[in-house]
Scaffold this motif. Structure first.
Motif, PDB file in Angstrom:
ATOM      1  N   GLY A 361       0.801  -1.221   0.000  1.00  0.00           N
ATOM      2  CA  GLY A 361       0.000   0.000   0.000  1.00  0.00           C
ATOM      3  C   GLY A 361       0.828   1.263   0.000  1.00  0.00           C
ATOM      4  O   GLY A 361       0.305   2.348  -0.297  1.00  0.00           O
ATOM      5  N   ASP A 362       2.119   1.176   0.304  1.00  0.00           N
ATOM      6  CA  ASP A 362       2.993   2.355   0.326  1.00  0.00           C
ATOM      7  C   ASP A 362       3.701   2.574  -1.006  1.00  0.00           C
ATOM      8  O   ASP A 362       4.526   3.484  -1.121  1.00  0.00           O
ATOM      9  CB  ASP A 362       4.028   2.197   1.444  1.00  0.00           C
ATOM     10  CG  ASP A 362       3.418   2.310   2.818  1.00  0.00           C
ATOM     11  OD1 ASP A 362       3.433   3.418   3.380  1.00  0.00           O
ATOM     12  OD2 ASP A 362       2.899   1.299   3.330  1.00  0.00           O
ATOM     13  N   MET A 363       3.397   1.768  -2.015  1.00  0.00           N
ATOM     14  CA  MET A 363       4.028   1.937  -3.327  1.00  0.00           C
ATOM     15  C   MET A 363       3.404   3.124  -4.056  1.00  0.00           C
ATOM     16  O   MET A 363       2.196   3.333  -4.013  1.00  0.00           O
ATOM     17  CB  MET A 363       3.871   0.655  -4.148  1.00  0.00           C
ATOM     18  CG  MET A 363       4.544   0.692  -5.506  1.00  0.00           C
ATOM     19  SD  MET A 363       4.348  -0.868  -6.428  1.00  0.00           S
ATOM     20  CE  MET A 363       5.456  -1.930  -5.520  1.00  0.00           C
ATOM     21  N   SER A 364       4.229   3.912  -4.761  1.00  0.00           N
ATOM     22  CA  SER A 364       3.744   5.102  -5.479  1.00  0.00           C
ATOM     23  C   SER A 364       2.854   4.709  -6.657  1.00  0.00           C
ATOM     24  O   SER A 364       2.943   3.591  -7.177  1.00  0.00           O
ATOM     25  CB  SER A 364       4.933   5.921  -5.972  1.00  0.00           C
ATOM     26  OG  SER A 364       5.600   5.223  -7.014  1.00  0.00           O
ATOM     27  N   ILE A 365       1.982   5.639  -7.083  1.00  0.00           N
ATOM     28  CA  ILE A 365       1.079   5.401  -8.213  1.00  0.00           C
ATOM     29  C   ILE A 365       1.855   5.068  -9.473  1.00  0.00           C
ATOM     30  O   ILE A 365       1.475   4.170 -10.250  1.00  0.00           O
ATOM     31  CB  ILE A 365       0.186   6.633  -8.439  1.00  0.00           C
ATOM     32  CG1 ILE A 365      -0.848   6.771  -7.319  1.00  0.00           C
ATOM     33  CG2 ILE A 365      -0.517   6.553  -9.787  1.00  0.00           C
ATOM     34  CD1 ILE A 365      -1.921   5.700  -7.333  1.00  0.00           C
ATOM     35  N   THR A 366       2.976   5.765  -9.718  1.00  0.00           N
ATOM     36  CA  THR A 366       3.786   5.514 -10.918  1.00  0.00           C
ATOM     37  C   THR A 366       4.314   4.092 -10.943  1.00  0.00           C
ATOM     38  O   THR A 366       4.258   3.397 -11.964  1.00  0.00           O
ATOM     39  CB  THR A 366       4.969   6.503 -10.967  1.00  0.00           C
ATOM     40  OG1 THR A 366       4.477   7.837 -10.895  1.00  0.00           O
ATOM     41  CG2 THR A 366       5.778   6.319 -12.243  1.00  0.00           C
ATOM     42  N   LEU A 367       4.835   3.665  -9.825  1.00  0.00           N
ATOM     43  CA  LEU A 367       5.403   2.320  -9.749  1.00  0.00           C
ATOM     44  C   LEU A 367       4.296   1.264  -9.791  1.00  0.00           C
ATOM     45  O   LEU A 367       4.506   0.158 -10.301  1.00  0.00           O
ATOM     46  CB  LEU A 367       6.223   2.185  -8.464  1.00  0.00           C
ATOM     47  CG  LEU A 367       7.318   1.116  -8.459  1.00  0.00           C
ATOM     48  CD1 LEU A 367       8.212   1.250  -9.679  1.00  0.00           C
ATOM     49  CD2 LEU A 367       8.144   1.223  -7.184  1.00  0.00           C
ATOM     50  N   GLN A 368       3.113   1.627  -9.286  1.00  0.00           N
ATOM     51  CA  GLN A 368       1.976   0.710  -9.359  1.00  0.00           C
ATOM     52  C   GLN A 368       1.641   0.373 -10.810  1.00  0.00           C
ATOM     53  O   GLN A 368       1.307  -0.776 -11.137  1.00  0.00           O
ATOM     54  CB  GLN A 368       0.754   1.322  -8.673  1.00  0.00           C
ATOM     55  CG  GLN A 368       0.841   1.391  -7.159  1.00  0.00           C
ATOM     56  CD  GLN A 368      -0.340   2.106  -6.543  1.00  0.00           C
ATOM     57  OE1 GLN A 368      -1.451   2.053  -7.077  1.00  0.00           O
ATOM     58  NE2 GLN A 368      -0.116   2.786  -5.423  1.00  0.00           N
ATOM     59  N   ALA A 369       1.744   1.381 -11.701  1.00  0.00           N
ATOM     60  CA  ALA A 369       1.442   1.162 -13.127  1.00  0.00           C
ATOM     61  C   ALA A 369       2.428   0.174 -13.740  1.00  0.00           C
ATOM     62  O   ALA A 369       2.044  -0.720 -14.512  1.00  0.00           O
ATOM     63  CB  ALA A 369       1.477   2.488 -13.868  1.00  0.00           C
ATOM     64  N   LYS A 370       3.720   0.309 -13.423  1.00  0.00           N
ATOM     65  CA  LYS A 370       4.722  -0.599 -13.961  1.00  0.00           C
ATOM     66  C   LYS A 370       4.524  -2.020 -13.421  1.00  0.00           C
ATOM     67  O   LYS A 370       4.704  -3.000 -14.141  1.00  0.00           O
ATOM     68  CB  LYS A 370       6.127  -0.101 -13.602  1.00  0.00           C
ATOM     69  CG  LYS A 370       6.528   1.193 -14.281  1.00  0.00           C
ATOM     70  CD  LYS A 370       8.015   1.435 -14.206  1.00  0.00           C
ATOM     71  CE  LYS A 370       8.803   0.434 -15.047  1.00  0.00           C
ATOM     72  NZ  LYS A 370      10.230   0.742 -15.137  1.00  0.00           N
ATOM     73  N   LEU A 371       4.149  -2.120 -12.134  1.00  0.00           N
ATOM     74  CA  LEU A 371       3.916  -3.435 -11.538  1.00  0.00           C
ATOM     75  C   LEU A 371       2.706  -4.110 -12.176  1.00  0.00           C
ATOM     76  O   LEU A 371       2.733  -5.316 -12.450  1.00  0.00           O
ATOM     77  CB  LEU A 371       3.708  -3.287 -10.024  1.00  0.00           C
ATOM     78  CG  LEU A 371       3.461  -4.583  -9.249  1.00  0.00           C
ATOM     79  CD1 LEU A 371       4.659  -5.520  -9.353  1.00  0.00           C
ATOM     80  CD2 LEU A 371       3.154  -4.286  -7.785  1.00  0.00           C
ATOM     81  N   LEU A 372       1.658  -3.317 -12.453  1.00  0.00           N
ATOM     82  CA  LEU A 372       0.454  -3.859 -13.098  1.00  0.00           C
ATOM     83  C   LEU A 372       0.794  -4.425 -14.474  1.00  0.00           C
ATOM     84  O   LEU A 372       0.353  -5.520 -14.837  1.00  0.00           O
ATOM     85  CB  LEU A 372      -0.616  -2.779 -13.213  1.00  0.00           C
ATOM     86  CG  LEU A 372      -1.894  -3.184 -13.957  1.00  0.00           C
ATOM     87  CD1 LEU A 372      -2.605  -4.321 -13.220  1.00  0.00           C
ATOM     88  CD2 LEU A 372      -2.824  -1.981 -14.120  1.00  0.00           C
ATOM     89  N   ARG A 373       1.608  -3.685 -15.237  1.00  0.00           N
ATOM     90  CA  ARG A 373       1.984  -4.160 -16.566  1.00  0.00           C
ATOM     91  C   ARG A 373       2.780  -5.465 -16.475  1.00  0.00           C
ATOM     92  O   ARG A 373       2.571  -6.392 -17.254  1.00  0.00           O
ATOM     93  CB  ARG A 373       2.812  -3.094 -17.278  1.00  0.00           C
ATOM     94  CG  ARG A 373       3.290  -3.539 -18.663  1.00  0.00           C
ATOM     95  CD  ARG A 373       4.012  -2.435 -19.399  1.00  0.00           C
ATOM     96  NE  ARG A 373       4.524  -2.921 -20.672  1.00  0.00           N
ATOM     97  CZ  ARG A 373       3.795  -3.058 -21.768  1.00  0.00           C
ATOM     98  NH1 ARG A 373       2.511  -2.762 -21.758  1.00  0.00           N
ATOM     99  NH2 ARG A 373       4.339  -3.500 -22.896  1.00  0.00           N
ATOM    100  N   MET A 374       3.673  -5.557 -15.479  1.00  0.00           N
ATOM    101  CA  MET A 374       4.455  -6.783 -15.304  1.00  0.00           C
ATOM    102  C   MET A 374       3.533  -7.959 -14.998  1.00  0.00           C
ATOM    103  O   MET A 374       3.715  -9.057 -15.532  1.00  0.00           O
ATOM    104  CB  MET A 374       5.472  -6.582 -14.170  1.00  0.00           C
ATOM    105  CG  MET A 374       6.449  -7.745 -13.981  1.00  0.00           C
ATOM    106  SD  MET A 374       5.806  -9.119 -12.979  1.00  0.00           S
ATOM    107  CE  MET A 374       5.605  -8.313 -11.395  1.00  0.00           C
ATOM    108  N   LEU A 375       2.528  -7.740 -14.152  1.00  0.00           N
ATOM    109  CA  LEU A 375       1.615  -8.817 -13.791  1.00  0.00           C
ATOM    110  C   LEU A 375       0.763  -9.265 -14.966  1.00  0.00           C
ATOM    111  O   LEU A 375       0.465 -10.455 -15.110  1.00  0.00           O
ATOM    112  CB  LEU A 375       0.709  -8.354 -12.640  1.00  0.00           C
ATOM    113  CG  LEU A 375       1.393  -8.183 -11.269  1.00  0.00           C
ATOM    114  CD1 LEU A 375       0.431  -7.541 -10.280  1.00  0.00           C
ATOM    115  CD2 LEU A 375       1.889  -9.514 -10.743  1.00  0.00           C
TER     116      LEU A 375
END
Length: 577
Positions: A361-375
């Motif tokens: 929950g402490d991950m930034s919105i920008t990094l969340q987008a990159k993580l979503l793409r990886m998943l």
């Protein structure tokens, strides 16, 4: 030396009756008893005149010397020219085909030498009989020691198994029988074998997991081996996982790290067993300190990926820019300060294994987008790279935050949340895990005692009651820290008692006892002149002086033992009357 007083009385009687001096040495050439010139330096090892004794110890044969200076066995003796002994008779003391010592008769004048020479056979037989008496006395002493040893083991709170040289169990105390759920008769009839769960466990100190085979049945038991006076003891830990093994040990889910038998924890174990082999993402929620990483590792260990890497990262502990490079990695020259060879990110490091994202929950919105793409794509793009790299990972994430509120505030991507929360898993706070606090306490006692290297202290039932009553805002982590503190401060050889608990335990619900009423105060006709506190002090003081036992005092007063200590301190009373 344990039988020295008895042997000393025997040799003094022998010397008086036979009119010869007597000397007894053990297998290490230590003088056990003697008369005349041999009555000195008892308990000391011989440094001279030991050639004959060595011969008897090695050959197990009786040796008679009637011409001390000319006998071949005396050749080379440093004291030969000055030897005052005129004759010698030495008899081995035999026990189970072992020579454990020598009894000798020594003559120092011509008359004694002639008596020894003339009655050599009679004296030899008589000394052999005396040797048998010594051996019988040793057997009696050993039996007494065995009785003391057995009584000690029988009254121990921990389970103990005694093994012979062939690792067969000779004895088990009642606690061990309870742990193994077996009767004494069954234990005597079955072939019992103990082996460490891991081949490396026997190299470690402290309690370890062992598989105890009881015929066709196997039990997983936490314990350690000790060698005491040639006895091999298997000392069981207070905490036991209570897991009966059937079939191959590797075919069973590895829940050894999850300590607990409460309904909520049992349901979580069942859930883990069902979903562990799935590649689907899992989101673990729960208060801080509930053990989210422990459960994540258990999922990994039960999965088909257990032999591959388990990579964990705390998203809240690393700055955003650094977190991106840690997760995704980077290529050579990607940014100023980058390593010349680049760096493989944790996502790639977890290939074929499990990636655990703590505090997601402490991950930034920008990094969340990159993580979503990886998943979604199952491929990773390192920083500065021009092409992606495919990855096969299982993602387990954890949080103690409220995602509904975060999504409503735009702090967390809703689409990523659904990607992570395919299988939700909520960990209950420790206060809701009925019965688990005691199990965890014993587990942490073993763990921290082993880590610190001290002796196992044990813990009183009063402390367990206080721990059960405490609300545990810091959950399992707080309990672990408390037990580590207690293991450090408890004196060697003592149990952990309530007086060692931090002050905030004095106000736990179990200690909020009803106040002492006026009816409990001894009446002396002056109630009106005394305050309630004064009367309470008088009542406590009277109980302490009369009972002198703090537990009995607390029971009579109807208060907890921690409350009693607090009031003793408050009123400056002596805890011992």
């Amino acid at each position: 030396m344990q039988l020295q007083p008895t042997i000393l009385r025997f040799v003094q009687m022998l010397s008086t009756v036979l009119q010869l001096d007597v000397e007894v040495v053990d297998a290490d050439l230590v003088r056990i008893a003697g008369t005349g010139p041999y009555s000195k330096f008892l308990g000391k090892k011989l440094n001279t005149s030991s050639r004959i004794f060595r011969y008897i110890l090695e050959t197990h044969q009786t040796k008679v010397v009637v011409k001390t200076r000319s006998d071949p066995i005396c050749h080379g003796c440093d004291s030969r020219e000055n030897c005052r002994e005129t004759a010698f008779l030495g008899v081995p003391i035999m026990l189970d085909e072992r020579c454990i010592g020598v009894i000798s008769l020594v003559a120092f004048n011509q008359e004694s030498r002639e008596r020894l020479e003339q009655k050599e056979q009679i004296l030899s037989d008589y000394i052999k009989h005396t040797a048998q008496i010594f051996v019988a006395k040793m057997g009696e002493s050993e039996n007494k020691l065995n009785q003391v040893f057995t009584n000690l083991l029988s009254n121990m709170d921990q389970g103990v198994l005694v093994l012979d040289d062939n690792n067969r169990v000779k004895y088990g105390n009642s606690q061990a029988l309870n742990n193994l759920e077996i009767s004494r008769t069954e234990l005597e009839q079955l072939a019992v074998h103990i082996q460490p769960l891991s081949v490396h466990n026997n190299e470690l100190k402290g309690h370890q997991q062992h598989i105890i085979s009881l015929g066709a049945r196997q039990e997983l038991v936490v314990g350690q081996f000790h060698i005491i006076n040639s006895h091999q003891l298997f000392l069981m830990s207070f905490y036991q996982p209570s897991t009966t093994l059937s079939g191959s040990i590797n075919s069973q889910p590895n829940f050894s790290s999850i300590i607990g038998k409460s309904d909520k924890v049992t349901k979580l174990k069942t859930l883990i067993a069902r979903v562990a082999k799935s590649p689907s993402s899992i989101l673990i929620s729960g208060e801080s300190g509930t053990g989210k990483e422990v459960f994540a590792k258990a999922i990994h260990n039960c999965s088909d990926r257990s032999k591959e890497a388990f990579v964990a990262i705390n998203c809240a502990a690393i700055p955003e820019q650094l977190l991106e490079s840690e997760l995704f990695g980077y290529v050579k020259g990607a940014f100023t300060g980058a390593l010349t060879k680049g760096k493989i990110g944790l996502i790639q490091a977890a290939h074929n294994g499990t990636l655990f994202l703590d505090e997601i929950g402490d991950m930034s919105i920008t990094l969340q987008a990159k993580l979503l793409r990886m998943l979604e794509e199952r491929e990773v793009m390192p920083i500065g790279a021009s092409k992606t790299t495919p990855v096969d990972i299982r993602v387990i994430s954890a949080t103690n935050r409220n995602f509904a509120e975060m999504i409503a505030k735009g702090e967390f991507r809703e689409d990523l949340y659904y990607r992570l929360n395919v299988i939700p898993m909520h960990l209950p706070p420790l206060k809701e895990r009925d019965g688990d606090i005691e199990l965890l306490t014993y587990h942490f006692l073993d763990h921290h005692t082993q880590k610190i290297g001290g002796s196992y202290p044990g813990i009183t039932t009063s402390v367990i009651a206080s721990l059960n009553a405490y609300p545990w805002p810091g959950n399992v982590r707080e309990l672990s820290n408390l037990v580590e503190y207690l293991v450090n401060v408890v004196p060697d050889g003592d149990q952990i008692d309530v007086d060692l608990l931090p002050p905030y335990f004095e106000n736990t619900p179990s200690e909020m006892a009803a106040p002492i009423t006026l009816s409990q105060i001894p009446s002396d006709g002056n109630e009106e002149s005394l305050s309630l506190e004064q009367m309470e002090k008088i009542r406590i003081e009277e109980c302490i002086s009369r009972l002198s036992n703090r537990k009995l005092v607390a029971q009579e007063l109807g208060i907890g033992i921690a409350t009693l200590y607090r009031k003793i301190k408050k009123y400056s009373l002596s805890a011992h009357g």
